[in-house]
Enzyme design. Structure first.
Site, mmCIF file in Angstrom:
data_model
loop_
_atom_site.group_PDB
_atom_site.id
_atom_site.type_symbol
_atom_site.label_atom_id
_atom_site.label_comp_id
_atom_site.label_asym_id
_atom_site.label_seq_id
_atom_site.Cartn_x
_atom_site.Cartn_y
_atom_site.Cartn_z
ATOM 1 N N TRP A 170 -8.632 9.153 -7.728
ATOM 2 C CA TRP A 170 -9.903 9.506 -8.362
ATOM 3 C C TRP A 170 -9.988 8.935 -9.773
ATOM 4 C CZ3 TRP A 170 -14.603 11.294 -7.264
ATOM 5 C CH2 TRP A 170 -14.827 11.769 -5.982
ATOM 6 N N ASN B 22 -10.169 4.616 3.630
ATOM 7 C CA ASN B 22 -9.853 4.416 2.215
ATOM 8 C C ASN B 22 -10.940 3.662 1.456
ATOM 9 O OD1 ASN B 22 -7.884 4.659 -0.022
ATOM 10 N ND2 ASN B 22 -7.932 2.431 0.059
ATOM 11 N N GLU C 236 0.843 -1.206 0.000
ATOM 12 C CA GLU C 236 0.000 0.000 0.000
ATOM 13 C C GLU C 236 0.875 1.253 0.000
ATOM 14 O OE1 GLU C 236 -3.377 0.108 -0.315
ATOM 15 O OE2 GLU C 236 -3.123 -2.025 -0.700
ATOM 16 N N TRP D 186 1.859 1.922 -3.485
ATOM 17 C CA TRP D 186 0.850 2.590 -4.316
ATOM 18 C C TRP D 186 1.109 4.093 -4.358
ATOM 19 C CZ3 TRP D 186 -2.755 1.791 -7.880
ATOM 20 C CH2 TRP D 186 -3.256 0.507 -8.071
ATOM 21 N N TRP E 270 -20.062 13.841 -19.283
ATOM 22 C CA TRP E 270 -20.411 13.955 -17.871
ATOM 23 C C TRP E 270 -21.700 14.763 -17.721
ATOM 24 C CZ3 TRP E 270 -17.612 10.733 -15.147
ATOM 25 C CH2 TRP E 270 -16.287 10.476 -15.515
ATOM 26 N N TRP F 127 -15.280 13.353 -12.448
ATOM 27 C CA TRP F 127 -14.430 13.017 -11.302
ATOM 28 C C TRP F 127 -13.621 14.208 -10.814
ATOM 29 C CZ3 TRP F 127 -9.221 13.794 -11.916
ATOM 30 C CH2 TRP F 127 -8.726 13.862 -13.224
#
Length: 470
Positions: free
Chosen positions: A379, A338, A272, A275, A303, A356
């Site tokens: 995102w 998270n 993690e 990441w 959108w 987004w």
């Protein structure tokens, strides 16, 4: 003129130990000045409101820590090159050090400043930044940047991660810490974070030690349950560099030497952490990921514009309990679990089909850990436009996710108290509950708690169709 003074330009590295720029300056000079600039350069993304709260408190702690070493911290506002030139001239600086950063605009500004200062015959040195390994030092077998996390992680874990540097030597007697207040202050609404968080280098290491001692063993499974307090909560400390990823990496690995049973959870925890490096890898190698879709086809995405729905999402009034709980946790604490971040992002970008970037901007302003790389990369991952994004057909159902990861409704009841009397069976779907259940719980949909603003099944089909059209 004495030009032996060293200058350290601090950015996202607000710590004493394992700070390559500070260590080099202290080794090279007998007198060192530390400088933090609230930058106004074009292209530099100003911190959001919650991050400005953290920054103020972090700089206050750092000023005291530096003062113990005999180093003063200056805090200025303006264009970085102009501020640096003034400080260098007024303080008779002979050498300048900073730790690298990786956003395209930041890289361009740092390069220009370095070239200009060297023209003035100053010694200017940049050092490895706030990552495990710098973005250009890890590449595929074809010599290209990675676009998928799994092989990135496989390569990274076999790389040599530098050992953290020790705290630099004391340059003189302790001095009085200067005032870090400038006109660049946090908004009034962020005062509610007082007492929620402890900032600074010691607080960061305390958080790491607490996590490794108390929560690491349960981390692989427990991290998925928002009501369980088993995550490290290191993200804001890492974002401001109060602790380095190298320190986290090696401290965690050191625990496995004497506790072999912790090897598997440590590996999960470090993946993690990786990441975060993967996000910086993407940030460095691509155009501005806070605005440009990493998959070009998403620039054609149609959108929806729905100001009312966006406002309901921002305020935690969607009528979808686990989403509302997350958005309220965010507003009250500057943080969100998270898994819940994924659920609220999926609802906005998939079910509501709202761009987004609208959500990314809200997170940027409200999160104390609003990181230049992690925030937009995460995102884009959820929205489907990221490099290693979730498949377009993976659309989280927040109701079923709530039933799975918050089965007893503990998390929802903490943040959405108006429905706390709902039975477990309906706590994640009050809009679908029978009237007698709602009445018994004292819930009146549309009055005491909103009806769901979107039908999850129908909106899922709409999102699938929109993405297929790409």
């Amino acid at each position: 003129m004495d030009r032996s003074t060293g200058l350290v330009w601090l950015r996202n590295d607000l710590r004493i130990s394992d700070n390559p720029a500070l260590a080099a300056a202290c080794k090279e000079s007998d007198a060192v000045i530390a400088l933090y600039i609230h930058e106004t350069d074009k292209g530099i993304r100003a911190p959001g409101g919650a991050a400005r709260w953290w920054l103020h408190h972090s700089l206050t702690v750092l000023a005291k820590d530096l003062a113990e070493l005999g180093i003063s911290l200056m805090v200025e506002s303006g264009k970085a090159g102009d501020v640096l030139a003034d400080v260098i001239k007024n303080q008779s600086v002979g050498n300048v050090h900073w730790n690298r950063r990786y956003a395209p605009a930041e890289v361009a500004i740092d390069k220009e400043i370095k070239e200009n200062l060297r023209k003035d015959e100053l010694s200017v040195t940049s050092h490895p930044g706030n990552v495990l390994i710098e973005p250009w030092m890890i590449e595929t077998g074809q010599g290209k940047p990675y676009s998928v996390f799994s092989p990135f992680w496989k390569t990274l874990r076999d790389k040599h991660i530098e050992q953290p540097l020790q705290k630099p030597r004391k340059l003189g007697d302790a001095i009085k810490a200067g005032n870090v207040d400038r006109e660049y202050k946090a908004p009034k609404w962020s005062k509610k974070f007082d007492g929620v968080w402890a900032t600074g280098e010691k607080a960061a290491h305390d958080a790491l030690d607490h996590f490794l001692d108390q929560n690491l063993e349960d981390y692989p499974e427990g991290r998925n349950f928002p009501a369980r307090d088993v995550t490290s909560r290191l993200s804001p400390h890492l974002r401001f560099g109060e602790i380095s990823p190298r320190q986290v990496w090696h401290t965690a690995l050191a625990r496995t030497q004497s506790h072999h049973e912790l090897r598997a959870p440590t590996d999960k925890f470090l993946s993690e952490l990786a990441w975060r490096d993967f996000s910086y890898h993407q940030l460095f190698h691509r155009p501005d990921i806070s605005s440009a879709p990493m998959q070009p086809k998403y620039s054609r995405m149609e959108w929806r514009t729905d100001a009312k729905a966006l406002h309901a999402w921002e305020k935690g009034m969607t009528g979808i309990p686990i989403v509302d709980a997350g958005m309220r946790e965010l507003w009250q604490t500057g943080y969100m679990h998270n898994r819940v971040r994924m659920l609220v992002a999926s609802l906005l970008s998939k079910n509501l089909l709202i761009d987004w970037r609208e959500g990314e901007r809200w997170f940027w302003d409200c999160l104390v850990d609003s990181d230049m790389a992690n925030n937009p990369a995460s995102w884009q991952w959820v929205a489907g436009s990221g490099l290693d994004a979730a498949p377009y057909f993976r659309i989280f159902n927040p109701a079923t996710q709530g039933e799975r990861f918050d089965a007893d409704g503990k998390y929802v009841r903490e943040w959405v108290p108006e429905i706390k009397a709902m039975p477990d069976k309906w706590i994640h779907n009050p809009s679908g509950a029978p009237k007698d259940v709602l009445k018994a719980a004292g819930v009146e949909l549309g009055t005491t708690y909103p009806r769901a603003i979107v039908d999850l099944k129908e909106s899922r089909e709409r999102a699938l169709e929109a993405q297929k059209n790409l």
